[in-house]
Write an enzyme that holds these catalytic residues in place. Structure first.
Site, PDB file in Angstrom:
ATOM      1  N   ASP A 352       0.869  -1.170   0.000  1.00  0.00           N
ATOM      2  CA  ASP A 352       0.000   0.000   0.000  1.00  0.00           C
ATOM      3  C   ASP A 352       0.912   1.229   0.000  1.00  0.00           C
ATOM      4  OD1 ASP A 352      -2.266   1.751   0.594  1.00  0.00           O
ATOM      5  OD2 ASP A 352      -1.426   1.822   2.614  1.00  0.00           O
ATOM      6  N   ASP A 546      -1.502  -0.839   6.075  1.00  0.00           N
ATOM      7  CA  ASP A 546      -1.753  -0.355   7.433  1.00  0.00           C
ATOM      8  C   ASP A 546      -3.180   0.126   7.663  1.00  0.00           C
ATOM      9  OD1 ASP A 546      -1.646   1.940   5.867  1.00  0.00           O
ATOM     10  OD2 ASP A 546      -0.814   3.144   7.505  1.00  0.00           O
ATOM     11  N   ASP A 550      -6.902  -2.013   3.644  1.00  0.00           N
ATOM     12  CA  ASP A 550      -5.898  -3.010   3.267  1.00  0.00           C
ATOM     13  C   ASP A 550      -6.236  -4.395   3.817  1.00  0.00           C
ATOM     14  OD1 ASP A 550      -4.244  -1.096   1.995  1.00  0.00           O
ATOM     15  OD2 ASP A 550      -3.440  -0.494   3.940  1.00  0.00           O
TER      16      ASP A 550
END
Length: 651
Positions: A352, A546, A550
């Site tokens: 991410d 995080d 996600d």
């Protein structure tokens, strides 16, 4: 900016629902307590006495050797027969263990009158067994030394300003506690008075103390520096960051590697095979090798010892625990050895962007003016306008300029759809998005276009409707992420950045970081689909993230990796937690994983080679019980020590 939820810290619950379920039981350890160890040394003294008396009073010394077997081997015999019985009843089939082999070998040796060899066999096997447990225990202690840091008392502030010592478990959210210099922070909270530096190494592995002041978060188990602070409790003691770390530690010790599990499953089958061969070897001895029946029985006992898989059983567990404990001290927490072992097999890893590869908040990258000589005045005006706004971009600009300017009071108006305006010395200053200004000089337009192509957000500074400068901001990639990506690429692991940002912004960040592929304009619900595609293309895939958005991708990945400063949900479903948001620690975990797999295979090959050599020497008549025991259990110690090397950091 992609969707990103940044909670304070995390509240991890022990449940871990994962599409790729790993349930690797660790049933190898036995906690015998102190009594067997004491009895072992009683047996050792009896053995020494037996050796001294052997030439003088042979029969009496045999009695001492028999007592050695009883005292030093009582737990070996108990586990040999007791555990075999219980496991066989539970499985509804014969499930023998290594201890049964050793017990039968000792009994057989005594039936032949070789009491001294039987005693030596039990002594060395029991001693090696205790050393193996100590080795595993050392690794566990390395991990669970955290428990010694668990705070138990707090100085609770009373209404009259005095303090009262109370149990941390009795603290409630909203209570206020005083933390003296050098004392342990009792629980998670927020500083309401005082300034200090706090050692947070127990939480994130970071050795440098962190400056803290009013409004900053503090965490239970960390150590206060020279200042005195008052902290308002924000979490129940069972929900603190440190409590959740301990939960992860317990999980990691209960869930070991696939190799360890396969060895454990293989052990009873192997032992059954050895027991099946034993009578065949004894019967075949006089006919095939021309041994006497007594020699044949003796060779069968040596075979029993030589073929025992003691070293094989110790090949993976101490090594895996050592690797987990080493990384735990550095702030990388694995929810099981399976994930550490599998990390080295990654073929691709997806990241991410926001908060993982980047800081998760904008920073000023460029500040340019049409007339550079006016920079001190313009910076001062911009700073004093922006400090009256709570917009994230304003916060970044204030942070960038705070050490370069003088504070002054300005009357600032926040015009909706336009931006900030203020009149200074009769001139109207504006800080706005580019579309607000009708006329912009070619120089500024060119710079704005260039910076926008780099994925930066650009705002103009205007004076009396004329653009006099610009500020460019960006969620800047962090240096640790760049190094981590470089490392993974050097290991032929494909790197991908998945982001909800526009393609232009994503590619700009991707170029800076050096990732192999950028997938932009991705909706949160599409991330898990991207992981499926990566798995189909490359094989074993890891996902690092995080945020709440996600979580589905972390579940879908073969190894889900959450950043320690991320959300509760991401950390809950992940397999690995990287504290302090430092991706360099993930690179270190990958290196440890490769070392772990290498050491485990070294141990397996070495242990089986020793078994093969001893069996061959036995059939050649070149090995006896004493030699077999010493070499066999010596190989077990070599395997254990080799695994403990993972506690040492490799340079």
């Amino acid at each position: 900016m992609e969707e990103h939820v940044n909670c304070q810290k995390y509240e991890h619950t022990p449940e871990h629902t994962h599409e790729h379920t790993h349930n690797h039981e660790h049933a190898h350890g036995h906690n015998h307590g102190q009594s067997p160890v004491v009895l072992f040394f009683v047996g050792l003294l009896l053995f020494i006495a037996g050796l001294l008396l052997h030439r003088v009073i042979g029969e009496f010394s045999n009695g001492l050797f028999f007592l050695v077997v009883v005292f030093s081997g009582y737990h070996v015999i108990g586990e040999g027969f007791g555990d075999t019985y219980r496991a066989s009843v539970a499985a509804k089939k014969f499930v023998p263990n290594i201890h049964l082999l050793m017990t039968l070998a000792a009994v057989g040796a005594m039936l032949l009158g070789n009491f001294e060899e039987a005693a030596l066999l039990i002594l060395i096997f029991a001693g090696a067994h205790f050393l193996e447990e100590y080795a595993e225990g050392k690794s566990r202690r390395e991990i669970t030394n955290l428990l010694n840091l668990n705070p138990t008392e707090a100085q609770l502030l009373q209404a009259d300003g005095t303090t009262k010592t109370v149990s941390v478990a009795k603290l409630s959210i909203g209570d206020r506690v005083k933390v003296l210099n050098g004392a342990q922070v009792p629980t998670d909270g927020k500083i309401i008075s005082g300034t200090t530096a706090i050692d947070e190494s127990s939480i994130n592995g970071e050795s440098m103390p962190k400056e803290k002041t009013v409004g900053d978060e503090v965490f239970g188990s960390t150590i206060n520096g020279s200042g005195v602070i008052t902290v308002e409790v924000t979490k129940d003691s069972s929900d603190t960051v440190f409590a959740k770390i301990l939960q992860l530690v317990n999980q990691s010790q209960a869930n070991l590697s696939p190799t360890a599990s396969k060895i454990k499953q293989f052990e009873p089958r192997y032992v059954s095979f050895v027991l099946l061969l034993l009578p065949l070897i004894i019967i075949a001895g006089p006919f095939v090798f021309q041994w006497t029946w007594e020699d044949s029985f003796y060779r069968g006992l040596v075979f029993l010892i030589s073929a025992s898989p003691c070293a094989l059983a110790a090949s993976a567990v101490p090594a895996t625990l050592s690797g987990i404990s080493n990384l735990a001290k550095k702030g990388v927490l694995f929810k099981g050895g399976a994930f550490l072992a599998n990390l080295a097999d990654l073929k691709a890893i997806a990241f991410d962007k926001t908060g993982t590869l980047t800081a998760g908040k904008p920073s000023v990258t460029d500040f340019e003016l049409v007339v550079p000589d006016a920079e001190p005045l313009v910076k001062e005006i911009v700073y004093n306008m922006e400090r009256q706004s709570n917009h994230p971009l304003a916060t970044a600009i204030v942070q960038y300029l705070k050490d370069q300017v003088t504070v002054r009071e300005l009357l600032v108006e926040n015009v909706i759809g336009v931006g900030l305006e203020a009149t200074v010395d009769g001139n109207l200053y504006q800080i706005s998005k580019p579309s607000v200004f009708q006329t912009v000089c070619e120089e500024m337009q060119t710079k704005q276009q260039r910076l926008a192509n780099e994925g930066k957000t650009v705002i103009y500074i205007g004076c009396n409707q004329q653009v006099i400068g610009l500020i460019a901001l960006m969620d800047v990639p962090n240096e640790q992420a760049k190094q981590a990506i470089s490392y993974f690429r050097s290991q032929n692991v494909r790197t991908t950045m998945i982001t909800g940002d526009a393609q232009l912004t994503g590619e700009a960040v991707g170029r800076t970081l050096g990732v192999d592929q950028v997938i932009a304009n991705v909706l949160p619900e599409e991330k898990s689909k991207m992981i499926d595609e990566q798995k189909a293309t490359y094989g074993i895939v890891g996902m690092v993230g995080d945020g709440v958005n996600d979580a589905p991708a972390l579940v879908k990945a073969d190894i889900g990796i959450a950043m320690g400063d991320g959300t509760d949900v991401a950390i809950d479903v992940a397999d690995v937690v990287v504290m302090n948001n430092d991706l360099e620690k993930l690179s270190e975990a990958y290196r440890v994983s490769k070392r772990l797999n290498k050491i485990v295979w070294q141990n397996i090959i070495f242990s089986m080679a020793v078994v093969g050599i001893l069996v061959v020497l036995n059939f050649m008549g070149l090995a006896n019980i004493t030699f077999g025991v010493i070499v066999h259990e010596g190989s077990t110690l070599v395997v254990i020590v080799n695994g403990l090397r993972l506690l040492i950091n490799q340079k």
